[in-house]
Design a protein around this motif. Structure first.
Motif, short mmCIF file in Angstrom:
data_model
loop_
_atom_site.label_atom_id
_atom_site.label_comp_id
_atom_site.label_asym_id
_atom_site.label_seq_id
_atom_site.Cartn_x
_atom_site.Cartn_y
_atom_site.Cartn_z
N ALA A 59 89.11 -110.89 -33.84
CA ALA A 59 88.67 -109.63 -34.46
C ALA A 59 87.53 -109.92 -35.52
O ALA A 59 86.53 -109.15 -35.70
CB ALA A 59 89.87 -108.87 -34.72
N ASP A 60 87.99 -110.63 -36.43
CA ASP A 60 87.08 -111.06 -37.50
C ASP A 60 85.81 -111.58 -37.24
O ASP A 60 84.86 -111.13 -37.63
CB ASP A 60 88.00 -111.95 -38.59
N HIS A 61 85.76 -112.19 -36.07
CA HIS A 61 84.78 -112.95 -35.72
C HIS A 61 83.73 -111.87 -35.05
O HIS A 61 82.54 -111.94 -35.20
CB HIS A 61 84.86 -113.98 -34.86
N PHE A 62 84.36 -110.89 -34.36
CA PHE A 62 83.71 -109.80 -33.83
C PHE A 62 82.98 -108.96 -34.91
O PHE A 62 81.58 -108.66 -34.78
CB PHE A 62 84.55 -109.01 -32.81
N PHE A 63 83.85 -108.59 -35.99
CA PHE A 63 83.07 -107.73 -36.90
C PHE A 63 82.07 -108.60 -37.64
O PHE A 63 80.97 -108.03 -37.86
CB PHE A 63 84.16 -107.45 -37.79
N ALA A 64 82.33 -109.84 -38.01
CA ALA A 64 81.37 -110.56 -38.34
C ALA A 64 79.81 -110.70 -37.95
O ALA A 64 78.67 -110.42 -38.19
CB ALA A 64 81.63 -112.06 -38.90
N LEU A 65 80.06 -110.72 -36.29
CA LEU A 65 78.80 -110.90 -35.48
C LEU A 65 78.08 -109.59 -35.31
O LEU A 65 76.93 -109.57 -35.11
CB LEU A 65 79.30 -111.44 -34.19
N THR A 66 78.89 -108.55 -35.66
CA THR A 66 78.21 -107.06 -35.33
C THR A 66 78.07 -106.43 -36.71
O THR A 66 76.83 -106.61 -37.27
CB THR A 66 78.88 -106.32 -34.38
N ILE A 67 78.90 -105.93 -37.11
CA ILE A 67 78.82 -104.91 -38.30
C ILE A 67 78.41 -105.66 -39.43
O ILE A 67 77.45 -105.34 -40.18
CB ILE A 67 80.01 -104.15 -38.41
N LEU A 68 78.96 -106.75 -39.80
CA LEU A 68 78.74 -107.39 -40.97
C LEU A 68 77.50 -108.03 -41.02
O LEU A 68 76.70 -107.77 -41.99
CB LEU A 68 79.93 -108.70 -41.08
N LEU A 69 77.04 -108.61 -39.85
CA LEU A 69 75.62 -109.07 -39.92
C LEU A 69 74.59 -107.94 -40.17
O LEU A 69 73.52 -108.17 -40.81
CB LEU A 69 75.32 -109.93 -38.63
N ALA A 70 74.66 -107.10 -39.50
CA ALA A 70 73.77 -105.87 -39.27
C ALA A 70 73.92 -105.22 -40.83
O ALA A 70 72.51 -105.00 -41.39
CB ALA A 70 74.32 -104.69 -38.47
N TYR A 71 75.04 -105.14 -41.34
CA TYR A 71 74.90 -104.43 -42.76
C TYR A 71 74.33 -105.46 -43.73
O TYR A 71 73.56 -105.00 -44.62
CB TYR A 71 76.41 -104.32 -43.11
N ASN A 72 74.59 -106.78 -43.50
CA ASN A 72 74.15 -107.90 -44.43
C ASN A 72 72.56 -107.64 -44.29
O ASN A 72 71.81 -107.97 -45.04
CB ASN A 72 74.58 -109.09 -44.20
N ARG A 73 71.95 -107.44 -43.10
CA ARG A 73 70.64 -107.37 -42.80
C ARG A 73 70.03 -105.98 -43.52
O ARG A 73 68.81 -106.08 -43.83
CB ARG A 73 70.12 -107.46 -41.47
N GLN A 74 70.81 -105.20 -43.73
CA GLN A 74 70.10 -103.93 -43.96
C GLN A 74 71.45 -102.98 -44.73
O GLN A 74 71.74 -102.08 -43.85
CB GLN A 74 69.46 -103.04 -42.92
N PRO A 75 71.48 -103.11 -45.79
CA PRO A 75 72.53 -102.57 -46.41
C PRO A 75 72.28 -100.96 -46.68
O PRO A 75 72.88 -100.35 -46.95
CB PRO A 75 72.89 -103.22 -47.89
N VAL A 76 70.92 -100.59 -47.22
CA VAL A 76 70.76 -99.28 -47.42
C VAL A 76 70.54 -98.63 -46.32
O VAL A 76 69.77 -98.87 -45.42
CB VAL A 76 69.47 -99.26 -48.26
N PRO A 77 71.20 -97.28 -46.36
CA PRO A 77 70.92 -96.56 -45.15
C PRO A 77 69.84 -95.77 -45.27
O PRO A 77 69.81 -94.61 -44.62
CB PRO A 77 72.35 -95.54 -44.96
N ALA A 78 68.76 -96.28 -45.64
CA ALA A 78 67.59 -95.52 -46.10
C ALA A 78 66.75 -95.44 -44.60
O ALA A 78 66.39 -94.62 -43.91
CB ALA A 78 66.79 -95.92 -47.21
#
Lengths: 216, 216
Positions: free
Chosen positions: A172-191
């Motif tokens: 589960a951790d790996h799934f979140f890391a590969l999807t949300i975490l990575l995406a968030y890290n690429r673009q933290p600001v929801p602008a």
DNA sequence: CGCACACTACACCGTGCAGTGTAGTAGCTG
DNA sequence: CAGCTACTACACTGCACGGTGTAGTGTGCG
């Protein structure tokens, strides 16, 4: 201008304003950081007098905590809904491609929720901001619950012979890391949303996850 | 007490103090957030007069930027060294298990560098803090370079038939997400190291990566 | 010796902001 | 009408902090 009453005119006060304050403060806090946002700015943003802000929340710290729990609950609700929607209990999923499809849909759903709504990003960003500063760190967002639930589903798929791991929680951790975490890290600001990129990130992440964890 | 001259007594000034200020400011900024750290606190932490801090860096903002570039360079150096050490150009790696071993070693190396030294965590945390606030976001840490280099190595292994992807850059992203990003997200503050947990995270992450991307 | 330099200690200013107190207004209720 | 509630506008306090100016101290150098 802002307070278009969903209820006609019965009681547009209280809850309505509370929401407005929370929303305004959340947006400002996320965008500029808690410390750099004055309470006057919050009041102005919510189109409310500063005194009202203090009457409602008493304190900058408590306003911040209110935002945090608010965002946390909202996130939890979203995530649980998405989980139940894409990976319902009654599993009609019997093949790996079906599973990948479901996981991809889940990831996209969560991903777009992040980008679309400020709540999730707020939770992430604000917790990240404050995790460093407050010694009392039990205001943490309850990502854990969601991850546990997700781990449970993964365990089910392991039992069903679709996935292969002896540590569903890690998966589960790996799934979140590969999807949300990575995406968030690429673009933290929801602008600047760039929803296509997020979508693609989710597809790629889910695909990698399946490749890593599907039985072969 | 602090300034034990590596050089006997020739010139303990200038560079020595500069380093001390940077280190103290970095630690404080990371732990409490830039805004909540006063320049007096920085000076005290560096055991230096406030005036000296201003003489050296002129400005809180510029001090912050100096820390950022400092951490960025340090990170870059560490990462490149680790890359060259564990995945050298002359590839004696011919089997997937060998590759997993090398990737795992790389991940552990990077991971422990994060936990051990404050520099990397500083870079991460400070950029994360400031990414939201400064509109001028080209002070970004140059993770890109490292990731490009890593992607290059991955492409080599694809050519060698050990890995399977048509998007090495994405694979590199996934590797970082599964290892460093996840570990960092689990424990942003470099206070309680728990090196065993980090180590295990790295092993697990590298393993998942290999499962996802190795040829079969 | 005097000069320059690096640094400290300290006083100081201006400002921005958290938080409060208060007077006044609009609307609802009896 | 009075009285209550919800809210605003605004003035005000106290403090923390960024940044500066300056006088004084120790050290090396001609």
């Amino acid at each position: 201008m802002s307070t278009v009453g969903t209820e006609k005119s019965v009681r547009e006060g209280s809850l309505e304003k509370r929401k407005a304050i929370l929303a305004a403060a959340r947006d400002l806090f996320v965008r500029q950081g808690v410390d750099r946002v004055s309470m006057d700015a919050v009041a102005a943003g919510a189109e409310v007098s500063k005194r009202t802000v203090y009457d409602y929340f008493g304190d900058k710290r408590r306003l911040f905590l209110a935002i945090l729990t608010d965002a946390s609950q909202s996130l939890m609700a979203t995530a649980c809904r998405a989980l139940d929607e894409h990976l319902p209990e009654g599993a009609q999923i019997t093949t790996v491609p079906q599973l990948e499809k479901a996981f991809t849909a889940l990831a996209i759903d969560l991903g777009t929720s992040i980008v679309g709504s400020a709540d999730y990003a707020a939770g992430f960003a604000l917790v990240a901001q404050e995790r460093l500063r407050t010694p009392t760190t039990e205001d943490d967002i309850a990502t854990v619950v969601v991850e546990e639930a997700f781990a449970k589903r993964i365990a089910d798929f392991v039992d069903a012979g679709l996935l292969d791991t002896d540590n569903p929680r890690l998966a589960a951790d790996h799934f979140f890391a590969l999807t949300i975490l990575l995406a968030y890290n690429r673009q933290p600001v929801p602008a600047n949303p760039a929803p296509d990129k997020v979508r693609q990130s989710m597809i790629d992440g889910a695909h990698a996850f399946i490749r890593a964890y599907a039985t072969r």
